[in-house]
Write a protein that holds these residues in place. Structure first.
Motif, PDB file in Angstrom:
ATOM      1  N   PHE A  71       0.549  -1.159   0.002  1.00 14.48           N
ATOM      2  CA  PHE A  71      -0.109   0.260   0.126  1.00 14.48           C
ATOM      3  C   PHE A  71       0.644   0.953  -0.241  1.00 14.48           C
ATOM      4  O   PHE A  71       2.526   0.945   0.425  1.00 14.48           O
ATOM      5  N   PHE A  72       0.088   2.328  -0.615  1.00 15.57           N
ATOM      6  CA  PHE A  72       0.745   3.969  -0.384  1.00 15.57           C
ATOM      7  C   PHE A  72       0.079   5.072   0.440  1.00 15.57           C
ATOM      8  O   PHE A  72      -1.105   4.811  -0.014  1.00 15.57           O
ATOM      9  N   LYS A  73       0.531   5.251   1.364  1.00 14.81           N
ATOM     10  CA  LYS A  73       0.134   6.670   1.636  1.00 14.81           C
ATOM     11  C   LYS A  73       0.360   7.784   1.273  1.00 14.81           C
ATOM     12  O   LYS A  73       2.000   7.958   1.498  1.00 14.81           O
ATOM     13  N   GLN A  74      -0.409   8.379   1.153  1.00 10.98           N
ATOM     14  CA  GLN A  74       0.173   9.393   0.947  1.00 10.98           C
ATOM     15  C   GLN A  74      -0.433  11.024   1.633  1.00 10.98           C
ATOM     16  O   GLN A  74      -1.993  11.053   1.923  1.00 10.98           O
ATOM     17  N   MET A  75      -0.023  12.579   1.764  1.00  8.60           N
ATOM     18  CA  MET A  75      -0.912  12.966   2.504  1.00  8.60           C
ATOM     19  C   MET A  75      -1.231  14.400   1.436  1.00  8.60           C
ATOM     20  O   MET A  75      -0.993  14.624   0.109  1.00  8.60           O
ATOM     21  N   ARG A  76      -2.863  13.411   1.358  1.00 13.37           N
ATOM     22  CA  ARG A  76      -3.975  14.836   0.374  1.00 13.37           C
ATOM     23  C   ARG A  76      -4.093  16.339   1.395  1.00 13.37           C
ATOM     24  O   ARG A  76      -4.727  15.716   2.756  1.00 13.37           O
ATOM     25  N   CYS A  77      -5.050  17.129   0.480  1.00 15.21           N
ATOM     26  CA  CYS A  77      -5.776  18.148   1.188  1.00 15.21           C
ATOM     27  C   CYS A  77      -6.697  17.801   1.039  1.00 15.21           C
ATOM     28  O   CYS A  77      -7.669  17.445   0.016  1.00 15.21           O
ATOM     29  N   GLY A  78      -7.358  17.727   2.244  1.00 12.46           N
ATOM     30  CA  GLY A  78      -9.149  17.359   2.021  1.00 12.46           C
ATOM     31  C   GLY A  78     -10.220  18.191   2.217  1.00 12.46           C
ATOM     32  O   GLY A  78      -9.740  19.444   2.021  1.00 12.46           O
ATOM     33  N   GLN A  79     -11.715  18.381   2.664  1.00 13.35           N
ATOM     34  CA  GLN A  79     -13.007  19.368   2.507  1.00 13.35           C
ATOM     35  C   GLN A  79     -12.221  20.252   3.813  1.00 13.35           C
ATOM     36  O   GLN A  79     -11.662  20.155   4.637  1.00 13.35           O
ATOM     37  N   HIS A  80     -12.013  21.663   3.265  1.00 11.39           N
ATOM     38  CA  HIS A  80     -11.696  22.551   4.250  1.00 11.39           C
ATOM     39  C   HIS A  80     -10.298  22.714   4.594  1.00 11.39           C
ATOM     40  O   HIS A  80      -9.921  23.934   5.146  1.00 11.39           O
ATOM     41  N   GLY A  81      -9.122  22.240   3.694  1.00 12.57           N
ATOM     42  CA  GLY A  81      -8.008  22.649   3.893  1.00 12.57           C
ATOM     43  C   GLY A  81      -7.014  21.480   4.673  1.00 12.57           C
ATOM     44  O   GLY A  81      -6.010  21.422   4.370  1.00 12.57           O
ATOM     45  N   ARG A  82      -8.414  21.064   5.288  1.00  8.08           N
ATOM     46  CA  ARG A  82      -7.612  20.044   6.424  1.00  8.08           C
ATOM     47  C   ARG A  82      -6.998  18.584   5.876  1.00  8.08           C
ATOM     48  O   ARG A  82      -7.179  18.191   4.754  1.00  8.08           O
ATOM     49  N   PRO A  83      -5.717  18.272   6.144  1.00  8.75           N
ATOM     50  CA  PRO A  83      -5.107  17.659   5.426  1.00  8.75           C
ATOM     51  C   PRO A  83      -5.210  15.850   5.886  1.00  8.75           C
ATOM     52  O   PRO A  83      -5.405  15.677   6.859  1.00  8.75           O
ATOM     53  N   PHE A  84      -5.229  14.595   5.205  1.00 11.26           N
ATOM     54  CA  PHE A  84      -5.835  13.520   5.767  1.00 11.26           C
ATOM     55  C   PHE A  84      -4.627  12.341   4.980  1.00 11.26           C
ATOM     56  O   PHE A  84      -3.961  13.013   3.359  1.00 11.26           O
ATOM     57  N   ALA A  85      -5.008  11.539   5.448  1.00  9.86           N
ATOM     58  CA  ALA A  85      -3.641  10.433   4.534  1.00  9.86           C
ATOM     59  C   ALA A  85      -4.356   9.642   4.019  1.00  9.86           C
ATOM     60  O   ALA A  85      -5.452   8.504   3.756  1.00  9.86           O
ATOM     61  N   ILE A  86      -4.137   9.689   2.512  1.00  8.33           N
ATOM     62  CA  ILE A  86      -4.884   8.774   1.458  1.00  8.33           C
ATOM     63  C   ILE A  86      -4.074   7.569   1.107  1.00  8.33           C
ATOM     64  O   ILE A  86      -3.348   7.549   1.378  1.00  8.33           O
ATOM     65  N   TYR A  87      -4.946   6.475   1.133  1.00 10.36           N
ATOM     66  CA  TYR A  87      -4.320   5.310   1.124  1.00 10.36           C
ATOM     67  C   TYR A  87      -4.653   4.553  -0.609  1.00 10.36           C
ATOM     68  O   TYR A  87      -5.624   4.909  -1.224  1.00 10.36           O
ATOM     69  N   LYS A  88      -3.372   3.590  -1.435  1.00 14.64           N
ATOM     70  CA  LYS A  88      -3.900   3.425  -2.288  1.00 14.64           C
ATOM     71  C   LYS A  88      -2.658   2.003  -2.268  1.00 14.64           C
ATOM     72  O   LYS A  88      -2.281   2.038  -1.951  1.00 14.64           O
ATOM     73  N   LEU A  89      -2.951   1.578  -3.278  1.00  9.02           N
ATOM     74  CA  LEU A  89      -2.780  -0.055  -3.832  1.00  9.02           C
ATOM     75  C   LEU A  89      -0.932   1.338  -4.607  1.00  9.02           C
ATOM     76  O   LEU A  89      -1.214   1.453  -5.488  1.00  9.02           O
ATOM     77  N   VAL A 119     -18.316  10.227  -4.384  1.00  8.96           N
ATOM     78  CA  VAL A 119     -18.437  11.354  -5.729  1.00  8.96           C
ATOM     79  C   VAL A 119     -18.093  12.545  -4.811  1.00  8.96           C
ATOM     80  O   VAL A 119     -18.137  13.136  -4.102  1.00  8.96           O
ATOM     81  N   GLY A 120     -17.143  12.909  -5.427  1.00 10.30           N
ATOM     82  CA  GLY A 120     -16.410  14.445  -4.990  1.00 10.30           C
ATOM     83  C   GLY A 120     -15.005  15.019  -6.750  1.00 10.30           C
ATOM     84  O   GLY A 120     -14.055  13.888  -6.670  1.00 10.30           O
ATOM     85  N   PRO A 121     -14.684  16.018  -5.769  1.00  9.94           N
ATOM     86  CA  PRO A 121     -13.205  16.487  -6.522  1.00  9.94           C
ATOM     87  C   PRO A 121     -12.210  15.404  -6.216  1.00  9.94           C
ATOM     88  O   PRO A 121     -12.050  14.671  -4.493  1.00  9.94           O
ATOM     89  N   ARG A 122     -10.949  14.959  -6.679  1.00 12.82           N
ATOM     90  CA  ARG A 122     -10.782  14.474  -6.495  1.00 12.82           C
ATOM     91  C   ARG A 122      -9.365  15.244  -5.421  1.00 12.82           C
ATOM     92  O   ARG A 122      -9.207  16.341  -6.107  1.00 12.82           O
ATOM     93  N   PRO A 123      -8.746  14.972  -4.644  1.00 12.22           N
ATOM     94  CA  PRO A 123      -7.721  15.776  -3.898  1.00 12.22           C
ATOM     95  C   PRO A 123      -6.673  15.488  -3.938  1.00 12.22           C
ATOM     96  O   PRO A 123      -6.261  14.451  -5.161  1.00 12.22           O
ATOM     97  N   LEU A 124      -6.236  17.126  -4.273  1.00 14.95           N
ATOM     98  CA  LEU A 124      -4.302  17.182  -4.896  1.00 14.95           C
ATOM     99  C   LEU A 124      -3.408  17.239  -3.481  1.00 14.95           C
ATOM    100  O   LEU A 124      -4.039  17.032  -2.112  1.00 14.95           O
ATOM    101  N   PRO A 125      -2.166  16.525  -3.780  1.00 13.47           N
ATOM    102  CA  PRO A 125      -1.002  16.444  -3.202  1.00 13.47           C
ATOM    103  C   PRO A 125      -0.974  17.987  -2.477  1.00 13.47           C
ATOM    104  O   PRO A 125      -1.495  18.899  -3.081  1.00 13.47           O
ATOM    105  N   ILE A 126      -0.505  17.789  -0.427  1.00  8.56           N
ATOM    106  CA  ILE A 126      -0.973  18.956   0.063  1.00  8.56           C
ATOM    107  C   ILE A 126       0.024  19.943  -1.294  1.00  8.56           C
ATOM    108  O   ILE A 126      -0.466  21.232  -1.548  1.00  8.56           O
ATOM    109  N   SER A 127       1.425  19.779  -1.765  1.00  8.01           N
ATOM    110  CA  SER A 127       2.398  20.406  -2.181  1.00  8.01           C
ATOM    111  C   SER A 127       1.443  20.773  -3.586  1.00  8.01           C
ATOM    112  O   SER A 127       2.175  22.004  -4.082  1.00  8.01           O
TER     113      SER A 127
END
Length: 357
Positions: free
Chosen positions: A199-217, A279-287
């Motif tokens: 698994f790959f984990k990366q910090m993304r920007c979520g709703q209201h700018g709150r960062p969260f760790a997204i999970y992917k293969l 359903v919602g906008p794809r989250p971008l990496p924080i950078s």
């Protein structure tokens, strides 16, 4: 100061609408406004609220508004007022509260139209306004700065619908059950064909700018992030997002997983946790999110999702600005029927192999 046109507090729904209108006005004309948010531990009596209404009637201008906030307490909107002016108003409010032995907690926010964007407000056409905005909590009493920024965005943005959260939980549970055989096979394939974690984990920007760790293969080599800097000049997308059609960092199994969107399946866990929606906008990496123009960050009013309009478009080679506009359009059109339509189109896109990165 001149008297107010009405002594009644706006309802929470009216206050949200007033905040949204004031925000859009400031975005369009590059203006600013301030808001005082008042909270208390014990709800005030009706007589105290009536006294407070009378006090505000004589203190505020015709253009100012006061009303209940969905997050609790009372908000006072002060158009064309900077932080210093808002603090002066707050001093009089605190004086009133002190005389009434009414313990309150107060925060002052200033919302400023952003003047540093590279986008002309006339470029967006009729469907989407070009929204330049900078959320700037000018003063915080007893609360961390980031929390205050998030609080202001929560007050301005539309609340997350209960029906949508219920659909997310049901969809994520069913999705994990149905796709579990695919996930197991994919995990084995990733582990057997390349070195590194499954698994790959990366910090993304979520709703209201709150960062969260997204999970992917994991679909790339383990040092993909370090190699990205070396490949920057070969970026095929305009704007801050990175894309290469034949990215050398992607493994052979990774290309297959991306083609059918299987690498995104672990994000159903993010949906269950509440970080994302189906359903919602794809989250971008924080950078990358930090490099977005302020009007583009209005997409953060909406919870990010597994799929959205851009994700399933026939041609995803549109400009970054158009991608952002599609996300803003979704936020303004959000409904149960629209979500069902996008989910159906997602299944079609998966079948046709159009969901790859």
């Amino acid at each position: 100061m001149s008297s107010r046109k009405s002594s009644a507090f706006l309802t929470a729904e009216e206050m949200e609408l007033r905040l949204a209108k004031e925000r859009e006005r400031c975005d369009r004309y590059l203006l600013h406004f301030s808001m005082i948010a008042l909270e208390w531990n014990a709800a005030p009596t009706k007589s105290l609220l009536r006294s407070f209404e009378t006090f505000l009637t004589g203190r505020l201008r015709l253009s100012d508004e006061a009303g209940f906030l969905r997050t609790g307490g009372i908000g006072i909107i002060l158009p064309m007022t900077d932080a210093e002016g808002a603090r002066k108003v707050l001093e009089t409010v605190q004086s009133f509260a002190g005389h009434q032995s009414w313990p309150i907690h107060a925060e002052v926010y200033t919302y400023v139209g952003y003047k540093g964007s590279d986008t002309d407000p006339t470029e967006c056409g009729d469907d989407i306004e070009d929204l330049h905005a900078l959320d700037e909590p000018s003063e915080s009493l007893e609360m961390p700065k980031e929390h205050c920024k998030e609080s202001l965005l929560r007050m301005v943005a539309k609340p997350f619908p209960k029906w949508k959260r219920a659909c997310d939980i049901a969809g994520a549970v069913v999705g994990l059950i149905v796709t579990s055989p695919v996930l197991v096979i994919a995990c084995i394939a990733v582990k057997a064909t390349s070195r590194g974690p499954v698994f790959f984990k990366q910090m993304r920007c979520g709703q209201h700018g709150r960062p969260f760790a997204i999970y992917k293969l994991r679909t790339m080599v383990v040092n993909a992030e370090e190699l990205k800097a070396l490949l920057h000049e070969r970026n095929e997308r305009d704007g801050p997002a990175f894309k290469m059609k034949n990215d050398p960092r992607v493994t052979k199994v990774g290309r297959i997983l991306r083609k059918v969107g299987a690498d995104e399946l672990p994000q159903l866990v993010n949906v269950l946790k509440g970080d994302m929606s189906i359903v919602g906008p794809r989250p971008l990496p924080i950078s990358e999110d930090m490099q977005c123009a302020s009007w583009q960050r209005r997409r953060l009013d909406t919870k990010p999702g597994l799929t959205c309009t851009w994700q399933i478009s026939k041609s995803r080679n549109i400009s970054f600005r158009d991608w952002m506009r599609l996300d803003l359009q979704y936020g303004s059109r959000r409904s149960l029927l629209h979500d069902v339509e996008l989910i159906g189109r997602t299944f079609i896109a998966v079948f046709l192999g159009r969901v790859g990165h």
